[in-house]
Design a protein around this motif. Structure first.
Motif, PDB file in Angstrom:
ATOM      1  N   LYS A 290      -2.505  19.338-101.977  1.00 31.35           N
ATOM      2  CA  LYS A 290      -3.215  19.952-100.847  1.00 31.35           C
ATOM      3  C   LYS A 290      -4.481  19.182-100.459  1.00 31.35           C
ATOM      4  O   LYS A 290      -5.582  19.737-100.432  1.00 31.35           O
ATOM      5  CB  LYS A 290      -3.574  21.408-101.167  1.00 31.35           C
ATOM      6  N   PRO A 291      -4.334  17.892-100.140  1.00 24.84           N
ATOM      7  CA  PRO A 291      -5.516  17.132 -99.712  1.00 24.84           C
ATOM      8  C   PRO A 291      -5.967  17.585 -98.322  1.00 24.84           C
ATOM      9  O   PRO A 291      -5.138  17.969 -97.488  1.00 24.84           O
ATOM     10  CB  PRO A 291      -5.000  15.687 -99.674  1.00 24.84           C
ATOM     11  N   GLN A 292      -7.262  17.541 -98.097  1.00 25.20           N
ATOM     12  CA  GLN A 292      -7.760  17.882 -96.769  1.00 25.20           C
ATOM     13  C   GLN A 292      -9.124  17.253 -96.521  1.00 25.20           C
ATOM     14  O   GLN A 292      -9.903  17.010 -97.449  1.00 25.20           O
ATOM     15  CB  GLN A 292      -7.845  19.405 -96.595  1.00 25.20           C
TER      16      GLN A 292
ATOM     17  N   VAL B 224     -11.275  16.647-100.129  1.00 18.02           N
ATOM     18  CA  VAL B 224     -11.011  17.508-101.278  1.00 18.02           C
ATOM     19  C   VAL B 224      -9.511  17.663-101.503  1.00 18.02           C
ATOM     20  O   VAL B 224      -8.704  17.528-100.580  1.00 18.02           O
ATOM     21  CB  VAL B 224     -11.645  18.907-101.091  1.00 18.02           C
ATOM     22  N   ALA B 225      -9.158  17.949-102.750  1.00 18.88           N
ATOM     23  CA  ALA B 225      -7.771  18.229-103.113  1.00 18.88           C
ATOM     24  C   ALA B 225      -7.781  19.095-104.362  1.00 18.88           C
ATOM     25  O   ALA B 225      -8.803  19.189-105.059  1.00 18.88           O
ATOM     26  CB  ALA B 225      -6.999  16.933-103.352  1.00 18.88           C
ATOM     27  N   ILE B 226      -6.652  19.732-104.629  1.00 23.21           N
ATOM     28  CA  ILE B 226      -6.537  20.631-105.772  1.00 23.21           C
ATOM     29  C   ILE B 226      -5.992  19.880-106.981  1.00 23.21           C
ATOM     30  O   ILE B 226      -4.964  19.208-106.897  1.00 23.21           O
ATOM     31  CB  ILE B 226      -5.603  21.815-105.459  1.00 23.21           C
ATOM     32  N   ASN B 227      -6.696  19.983-108.094  1.00 24.87           N
ATOM     33  CA  ASN B 227      -6.241  19.391-109.345  1.00 24.87           C
ATOM     34  C   ASN B 227      -5.066  20.213-109.876  1.00 24.87           C
ATOM     35  O   ASN B 227      -5.197  21.404-110.148  1.00 24.87           O
ATOM     36  CB  ASN B 227      -7.390  19.396-110.366  1.00 24.87           C
TER      37      ASN B 227
ATOM     38  N   GLU C 153      -8.302  23.662-109.868  1.00 21.72           N
ATOM     39  CA  GLU C 153      -9.625  23.640-109.239  1.00 21.72           C
ATOM     40  C   GLU C 153      -9.680  22.596-108.127  1.00 21.72           C
ATOM     41  O   GLU C 153      -9.025  21.548-108.194  1.00 21.72           O
ATOM     42  CB  GLU C 153     -10.710  23.315-110.270  1.00 21.72           C
ATOM     43  N   GLU C 154     -10.489  22.894-107.112  1.00 16.48           N
ATOM     44  CA  GLU C 154     -10.703  21.944-106.016  1.00 16.48           C
ATOM     45  C   GLU C 154     -11.714  20.892-106.446  1.00 16.48           C
ATOM     46  O   GLU C 154     -12.727  21.217-107.054  1.00 16.48           O
ATOM     47  CB  GLU C 154     -11.219  22.703-104.787  1.00 16.48           C
ATOM     48  N   GLU C 155     -11.432  19.634-106.117  1.00 22.01           N
ATOM     49  CA  GLU C 155     -12.337  18.546-106.480  1.00 22.01           C
ATOM     50  C   GLU C 155     -12.643  17.685-105.260  1.00 22.01           C
ATOM     51  O   GLU C 155     -11.813  17.546-104.349  1.00 22.01           O
ATOM     52  CB  GLU C 155     -11.742  17.678-107.592  1.00 22.01           C
ATOM     53  N   ASN C 156     -13.853  17.120-105.248  1.00 19.21           N
ATOM     54  CA  ASN C 156     -14.289  16.238-104.157  1.00 19.21           C
ATOM     55  C   ASN C 156     -14.011  14.788-104.506  1.00 19.21           C
ATOM     56  O   ASN C 156     -14.057  14.396-105.683  1.00 19.21           O
ATOM     57  CB  ASN C 156     -15.785  16.415-103.909  1.00 19.21           C
TER      58      ASN C 156
ATOM     59  N   PHE D  21      -2.946  15.437-107.877  1.00 21.86           N
ATOM     60  CA  PHE D  21      -3.625  16.377-106.988  1.00 21.86           C
ATOM     61  C   PHE D  21      -2.692  16.789-105.852  1.00 21.86           C
ATOM     62  O   PHE D  21      -1.784  16.031-105.471  1.00 21.86           O
ATOM     63  CB  PHE D  21      -4.906  15.753-106.410  1.00 21.86           C
TER      64      PHE D  21
END
Length: 425
Positions: A217-219, A188-191, A196-199, A215
Motif C-alpha cells: 500500500k505505497p502512497q 509511506v507504505a505499510i510494513n 505499521e506505516e513507515e516513511n 511493504f
C-alpha cells in the motif's frame, strides 16, 4: 619567527602599498602552513580593500575567510561555525552571480557539511533539553540558505520549548511574513511484518521496498499545513506576555486568508480557552462541529468546554455523541463517569445530615438506594474506559470500590487486578 612578526605588524598597521592580490596570497599561504594568526591579519588587510576588489578576488577573500574560521582553535564554537557558514554562503552567492565556479564547488560542499553538522548537533541539544543551543543552530542553518524555511520553523519550536518566547515570536512572525506552510510531500507504505506505516526519504526508495515484497500500500501524500499552528503559537505567546489584544489581532489576521479553515478555527478556539473566555470557545467549537459533524474529537472538546461552563448535562450529551461516533472513546467514557460520580458527594452530605428518627431512617434508605443507582449507572462507562486502557490503575480502583459498595462479586476480581498492577505483575 622574526619574519612572521614583521609581516603581521605590516599587515595590521596598514594596507597601503600591500595589494589585494598580495594580501590574499599571504592569507592562503599562512592557512596552508597552519598560521591562523597571520592568515587573519592578511585577511584584515584584504578586507580594507574589498570595495575596490573584483568578483574573483571577493570570492577568494570570503573563501579564505571561511577556511580561517574552520581552522580556528575552537572550530565548533557557534561563532566560528557561523562565520565559516556565512562566508561559504557568500562565496556561492558571488560566483553564482558572476558565472564563476573556482571556489563555489568546494564552498557548497563545505557549507552542506556544516549544515548537516548543525542539524545533528541540534538534535543532540534537543535530547539534552538544551533548547537554546538547538534553536541557535537551526536558525543558523536557515540563515545559510533561506529557502530551507523548515529550519526556521524548528528553530522557533525549540525557542518555545526553551521558554525564550521573544525569540520564538520573532521566528514565527518571520515565518508568517514568508507565507510558510510547512507542507511537504511524504512517501509511506505499510510494513507487512509489523502492519505499521513507515516513511521513506524518496519515492524511489519506497518503490524498491515495495518491489522487494516487504511493504504494501505505497502512497504519496502531502503533510498538513503548519499555518494554524504558527498562528496559534503567536497568539499564545502574546497571551503569555499579557498582550491579549495582540493575540486576538494575530489570530484575526491569520483567518483573513481562509476564515473557515478548520485548523485555524481550532487554534482560535484554543486561544479563547486560554484567555478564559469559555463561552467564545464553545461558540467557535460549535461552528467547527457544524462543518465536520462526524468528528468525535470535536464533540469531546465541546463536552470539555460545557463542563468548564458548569453545564454538566450538556457535557454528557456531547460525550455521548462522541461515543456514538467512536464507541471505544475512553476519554469520553471517563469524563461521563467523572460527572456522574461528582453527584455522589451531595447524596452523602444529605445522608450524614440525617438524624435517628424513623422518618430519617426511611430517607437514609432512599438516599442509599439512590447512591447505589448512581454507582450502577457509572459502571458501563468505567468498564468501557477499562477496555480502552486495561492498565488504568485509577479506573480499576474506582470499579473495585463501587463493586464493594453494591456487594458485587466482581469486587474481588478488581482487587486482584489492582494488586497485580501496583505490584508490577
Amino acid at each position: 619567527m622574526k619574519n612572521r612578526i614583521v609581516l603581521a605588524l605590516l599587515l595590521s598597521v596598514s594596507a597601503i602599498g600591500f595589494s589585494q592580490k598580495q594580501a590574499l596570497k599571504s592569507a592562503s599561504k599562512a592557512l596552508k602552513s597552519g598560521d591562523i594568526e597571520v592568515a587573519n591579519e592578511a585577511l584584515k588587510a584584504a578586507e580594507a580593500q574589498l570595495s575596490t576588489a573584483d568578483e574573483k578576488q571577493k570570492a577568494q577573500y570570503y573563501y579564505l575567510k571561511a577556511e580561517a574560521f574552520n581552522a580556528a582553535a575552537d572550530k565548533n564554537d557557534i561563532a566560528n561555525v557561523e562565520g565559516a557558514a556565512m562566508a561559504y554562503a557568500k562565496v556561492v552567492e558571488i560566483e553564482n552571480a558572476a558565472g564563476n565556479s573556482k571556489y563555489s564547488g568546494d564552498a557548497s560542499e563545505a557549507l552542506q557539511t556544516i549544515r548537516q553538522s548543525l542539524v545533528e548537533k541540534a538534535i543532540e541539544d534537543q535530547n539534552k533539553q538544551n533548547y537554546k543551543g538547538a534553536a541557535d543552530k537551526l536558525y543558523l542553518g536557515y540563515k545559510t540558505n533561506k529557502t530551507d524555511t523548515i529550519y526556521l520553523y524548528y528553530a522557533a519550536s525549540n525557542a518555545v520549548n526553551g521558554k525564550d518566547y521573544d525569540t520564538a515570536l520573532n521566528y514565527y512572525n518571520e515565518l508568517k511574513d514568508l507565507g510558510f506552510t510547512g507542507i511537504q510531500k511524504e512517501f509511506v507504505a505499510i510494513n507487512k511484518e509489523t502492519g505499521e506505516e513507515e516513511n521513506f526519504p524518496s519515492k524511489s526508495v519506497m518503490n524498491i521496498q515495495v518491489k522487494a515484497g516487504e511493504f504494501i500500500k505505497p502512497q504519496e501524500r502531502l503533510t498538513d499545513s503548519k499555518k494554524a499552528e504558527i498562528a496559534k503559537n503567536i497568539a499564545l505567546i502574546y497571551i503569555s506576555q499579557g498582550k491579549d489584544e495582540e493575540a486576538m489581532q494575530a489570530m484575526a489576521d491569520a483567518k483573513k486568508e481562509n476564515p473557515n479553515d478548520a485548523s485555524l478555527l481550532q487554534a482560535e478556539a484554543d486561544m479563547f480557552y486560554k484567555l478564559g473566555n469559555i463561552a467564545k470557545y464553545k461558540e467557535i467549537m460549535e461552528q467547527i462541529v457544524a462543518n465536520d459533524p462526524e468528528n468525535p474529537d470535536l464533540y469531546y472538546n465541546l463536552g470539555v468546554s460545557a463542563s468548564k461552563l458548569d453545564n454538566n448535562e450538556q457535557a454528557i450529551e456531547y460525550y455521548k455523541k462522541a461515543l456514538e461516533l467512536k464507541p471505544d472513546y475512553g476519554a469520553a467514557q471517563l469524563n461521563i463517569a467523572s460527572i456522574i460520580l461528582s453527584g455522589e458527594s451531595a447524596i452523602v452530605e444529605k445522608m450524614n445530615a440525617l438524624g435517628t428518627s424513623s422518618s430519617d431512617y426511611k430517607k437514609y434508605d432512599a438516599l442509599k438506594l439512590k447512591r447505589e443507582e448512581l454507582y450502577k449507572s457509572v459502571i458501563p462507562y468505567l468498564d468501557g474506559a477499562l477496555k480502552s486502557n486495561p492498565d488504568n490503575v485509577e479506573v480499576v480502583r474506582t470499579l473495585m470500590n463501587i463493586y464493594y459498595q453494591i456487594d458485587d462479586p466482581r469486587a474481588e476480581e478488581m482487587n486482584n487486578k489492582l494488586k497485580a498492577l501496583e505490584g508490577g505483575n
